[in-house]
Design an enzyme around this catalytic site. Structure first.
Site, PDB file in Angstrom:
ATOM      1  N   ASP A  98       0.861  -1.173   0.000  1.00  0.00           N
ATOM      2  CA  ASP A  98       0.000   0.000   0.000  1.00  0.00           C
ATOM      3  C   ASP A  98       0.901   1.227   0.000  1.00  0.00           C
ATOM      4  O   ASP A  98       1.780   1.352   0.846  1.00  0.00           O
ATOM      5  CB  ASP A  98      -0.841  -0.030   1.285  1.00  0.00           C
ATOM      6  CG  ASP A  98      -2.238   0.466   1.072  1.00  0.00           C
ATOM      7  OD1 ASP A  98      -2.387   1.538   0.476  1.00  0.00           O
ATOM      8  OD2 ASP A  98      -3.183  -0.221   1.530  1.00  0.00           O
ATOM      9  N   ASP A 194      -2.897   4.578  -2.253  1.00  0.00           N
ATOM     10  CA  ASP A 194      -3.894   5.130  -1.341  1.00  0.00           C
ATOM     11  C   ASP A 194      -4.282   6.564  -1.718  1.00  0.00           C
ATOM     12  O   ASP A 194      -3.408   7.395  -1.973  1.00  0.00           O
ATOM     13  CB  ASP A 194      -3.293   5.127   0.073  1.00  0.00           C
ATOM     14  CG  ASP A 194      -4.260   5.611   1.121  1.00  0.00           C
ATOM     15  OD1 ASP A 194      -5.238   4.904   1.372  1.00  0.00           O
ATOM     16  OD2 ASP A 194      -4.032   6.703   1.682  1.00  0.00           O
ATOM     17  N   GLU A 251      -6.579   4.090  -5.636  1.00  0.00           N
ATOM     18  CA  GLU A 251      -7.852   4.389  -4.978  1.00  0.00           C
ATOM     19  C   GLU A 251      -8.262   5.786  -5.444  1.00  0.00           C
ATOM     20  O   GLU A 251      -7.601   6.761  -5.119  1.00  0.00           O
ATOM     21  CB  GLU A 251      -7.676   4.362  -3.453  1.00  0.00           C
ATOM     22  CG  GLU A 251      -8.986   4.477  -2.719  1.00  0.00           C
ATOM     23  CD  GLU A 251      -8.813   4.854  -1.248  1.00  0.00           C
ATOM     24  OE1 GLU A 251      -9.684   4.496  -0.456  1.00  0.00           O
ATOM     25  OE2 GLU A 251      -7.819   5.517  -0.898  1.00  0.00           O
ATOM     26  N   HIS A 328     -11.078  -2.777   3.971  1.00  0.00           N
ATOM     27  CA  HIS A 328     -10.938  -2.343   5.359  1.00  0.00           C
ATOM     28  C   HIS A 328     -11.653  -1.023   5.645  1.00  0.00           C
ATOM     29  O   HIS A 328     -11.628  -0.550   6.771  1.00  0.00           O
ATOM     30  CB  HIS A 328      -9.449  -2.200   5.673  1.00  0.00           C
ATOM     31  CG  HIS A 328      -8.808  -1.155   4.808  1.00  0.00           C
ATOM     32  ND1 HIS A 328      -8.680  -1.293   3.436  1.00  0.00           N
ATOM     33  CD2 HIS A 328      -8.311   0.064   5.099  1.00  0.00           C
ATOM     34  CE1 HIS A 328      -8.128  -0.205   2.933  1.00  0.00           C
ATOM     35  NE2 HIS A 328      -7.888   0.641   3.926  1.00  0.00           N
ATOM     36  N   ASP A 329     -12.226  -0.398   4.619  1.00  0.00           N
ATOM     37  CA  ASP A 329     -12.879   0.901   4.794  1.00  0.00           C
ATOM     38  C   ASP A 329     -14.398   0.820   4.789  1.00  0.00           C
ATOM     39  O   ASP A 329     -15.063   1.856   4.893  1.00  0.00           O
ATOM     40  CB  ASP A 329     -12.450   1.865   3.669  1.00  0.00           C
ATOM     41  CG  ASP A 329     -11.008   2.313   3.817  1.00  0.00           C
ATOM     42  OD1 ASP A 329     -10.507   2.340   4.950  1.00  0.00           O
ATOM     43  OD2 ASP A 329     -10.398   2.625   2.780  1.00  0.00           O
TER      44      ASP A 329
HETATM   45  C1  GLC Z   1      -7.648   5.389   2.262  1.00  0.00           C
HETATM   46  C2  GLC Z   1      -7.475   4.136   3.075  1.00  0.00           C
HETATM   47  C3  GLC Z   1      -8.045   4.372   4.438  1.00  0.00           C
HETATM   48  C4  GLC Z   1      -7.287   5.495   5.067  1.00  0.00           C
HETATM   49  C5  GLC Z   1      -7.294   6.743   4.195  1.00  0.00           C
HETATM   50  C6  GLC Z   1      -6.289   7.730   4.654  1.00  0.00           C
HETATM   51  O1  GLC Z   1      -8.958   5.698   2.024  1.00  0.00           O
HETATM   52  O2  GLC Z   1      -8.037   3.039   2.442  1.00  0.00           O
HETATM   53  O3  GLC Z   1      -8.028   3.248   5.250  1.00  0.00           O
HETATM   54  O4  GLC Z   1      -7.852   5.793   6.313  1.00  0.00           O
HETATM   55  O5  GLC Z   1      -6.984   6.452   2.863  1.00  0.00           O
HETATM   56  O6  GLC Z   1      -4.996   7.254   4.401  1.00  0.00           O
END
Ligand code: GLC
Ligand code: CA
Length: 546
Positions: A98, A194, A251, A328-329
């Site tokens: 990540d 990310d 993402e 995980h979100d």
């Molecule tokens: C992304 C991750 C998340 C994190 C955020 C800030 O959305 O998937 O878990 O809290 O970025 O890094």
């Protein structure tokens, strides 16, 4: 369409903190993952994606990095990580890390320097202003925090302990590229990037037009998909990815479907694929913020399906996408899109059939393959996630309805998906000998790997069958067109077709029986035990037919 290993891959996402603890401190770690390599291998997946394992004070569970070049103590050492990479590779499994490039921890040496003085050489590594605007942070509260030392505000789109990096500043970008190359030179197989659509912000930092219940505004249109996003992605590609046989998945919140081809189109040389999120917000909100909105938002399978179609048509002719139902979100997929009570097995396997017959690279989130459901903690003390805790605090400060806030957390908190992996029905679900960092979901007595292994009806064995089936029929299932046939009244019928090679998928996403009278020569998959094609569909039945 060009064929690539990363298009055909099924990725297994590991949230290391909650996967397996090897030393009894209650926190999952890299040696724990090493212990479970056979399990991962037997699933039949091709790639492992690890959530961040870098040094971090863990305000946001590793997404607040204080040193990109070393491994978080909780998780082990660099030697452990090297060993994991080698051992996965030996089994033919690739590994992606990540990459958090939008922000660091406020404990990162760059930020410690940056906040020292306005003329510190690291000052411009972050975004400092005399006056804040009205943006709401994605983790609740204002996106700017005042720093007394120099009398200015710094920007943090997430928590105040996660200051945003200033990509406009070339020396910062150079440092990041060196770091990215360090990891790629080590031999990892790519990255999940990310919050990557946030790295370029509107140069004027305009106020959001409207303010909400908390007096703050939704500034996403100014801090997502900004004017220099493509310039930076292309530079990252040129400096780090070019010439390497890796996979990259971004993402990409806030990048509309119509524009996504500009990131994933092959000639663009930016990223291989993105995670789009519209389908993940279908029951949560209209505007990308999670809390303070009524739940569940009205949604239908028709709507969900049309989102998927929209994104898939947007990547023509040569782009690629990923597909996932959980990570995980988000709360657990079986609790959102299925029925985690009476029809847990049926709906979890139906969702698996849906997931594994979709176009794009498929991502499975740990625990979904055994049908783990939302933990729904009812005490605020049980929550660990900064986003959930911040929201609760905001409601409390503003004198809001705390009962309603707790109900929201039970359904929407990210902690629902972060409880320890359920390996056995024994002590702490076989996750740890010690006290787990977050409570277990009490469901582990009934839902766990040990009970499901070898039982052909189990969620786990269904996932295995479906992963294997996707490999066997990769022409239609990976590269084929998606054809919608019917998406009415809970009866879903679609096909995947590649040069005449066609599979039909039929799902009943409801707890009712539905009449069914189609004829097919062979049943490749059925989540119920039946020797022939049924004349009606049972609740949450899934069929793959040829
Ligand atoms: C992304 C991750 C998340 C994190 C955020 C800030 O959305 O998937 O878990 O809290 O970025 O890094
Ligand atoms: Ca541990």
């Amino acid at each position: 369409m060009k064929k690539n290993w990363w298009k055909e891959a099924v990725v297994y996402q590991i949230y290391p903190r909650s996967f397996k603890d090897s030393n009894g401190d209650g926190i999952g770690d890299i040696r724990g993952i090493i212990e479970k390599i056979d399990y991962i291998c037997e699933l039949g997946v091709d790639v492992v994606w690890l959530n961040p394992v870098y040094k971090s004070p863990n305000v946001d569970n590793g997404y607040d990095i204080s040193d990109y070049l070393s491994v978080m103590q909780d998780f082990g050492t660099m030697e452990d990580l090297d060993e994991l990479i080698v051992k996965l590779h030996k089994k033919g499994i690739k590994i992606i890390l990540d990459l958090v490039l939008n922000h660091t921890s406020d404990k990162h040496p760059w930020f410690l320097q940056s906040r020292q003085s306005v003329d510190n050489p690291y000052r411009n590594y972050y975004v400092w202003r005399d006056r804040p605007n009205n943006w709401r942070s994605l983790f609740e509260g204002p996106a700017w925090t005042y720093d007394e030392q120099t009398g200015q505000y710094y920007l943090h789109i997430f928590a105040k302990e996660q200051p945003d990096l200033n990509w406009e500043h070339k020396p910062l970008r150079e440092e990041l590229y060196n770091m990215v190359n360090f990891w790629l030179d080590k031999g990892i197989d790519g990255f999940r990037l990310d919050a990557i659509s946030l790295i370029s912000k509107h140069p004027d930092f305009p106020d959001a037009e409207e303010t909400g219940w908390d007096g703050l505004g939704n500034g996403t249109r100014y801090f997502m998909n900004g004017p220099r996003l493509h310039t930076y992605l292309r530079e990252l590609y040129d400096r780090c990815f070019d010439g390497r046989d890796i996979m990259t998945v971004g993402e990409c919140a806030g990048v509309p479907a119509e524009e996504i081809i500009n990131i994933v189109g092959q000639s663009r040389k930016e990223l291989n694929m993105v995670f789009y999120m519209d389908h993940m917000f279908v029951d949560i909100s209209d505007d990308g913020y999670r809390f303070g909105r009524p739940y569940p938002r009205q949604w239908s399978w028709k709507e969900l399906f049309s989102i998927i179609k929209q994104w898939n048509s947007a990547i023509a002719p040569d782009g690629w996408l990923s597909f996932y139902l959980g990570n995980h979100d988000f709360p657990r997929c079986v609790s959102r899109f299925g029925n985690d009570g009476e029809f847990l097995r049926e709906s979890a396997t139906m969702l698996a059939a849906f997931l594994l017959t979709m176009p794009g690279t498929i991502y499975i989130y740990q625990g979904d393959e055994i049908g783990m459901s939302n933990a729904r903690f009812s005490d605020i003390e049980d929550y660990r996630d900064i986003e959930s805790i911040n929201y609760y605090k905001q409601v409390k400060e503003k004198g809001g309805d705390l009962y309603a806030a707790m109900e929201e957390l039970k359904n929407k908190s990210r902690d629902n998906a972060r409880t320890p992996m359920q390996w056995t029905a024994g002590k702490n679900a076989g996750f740890t000998e010690g006290k787990p960092w977050i409570n277990l979901n009490p469901s582990y007595k009934d839902i766990n790997v040990a009970m499901q292994k070898g039982n052909p009806l189990s969620v786990l064995e269904n996932y295995r069958r479906l992963i294997a089936l996707r490999k066997r029929h990769k022409n239609p299932l990976v590269y084929g067109r998606l054809i919608e046939i019917s998406c009415e009244d809970g009866f879903i019928h679609y096909a995947r077709e590649y040069e005449g090679d066609r599979l039909d998928i039929i799902l009943n996403p409801s707890d009712k029986k539905i009449a069914f009278d189609l004829n097919y020569s062979s049943v490749l998959y059925n989540n119920y035990e039946q020797s022939e094609l049924p004349s009606f569909l049972s609740p949450y039945q899934a069929l793959i037919l040829q």
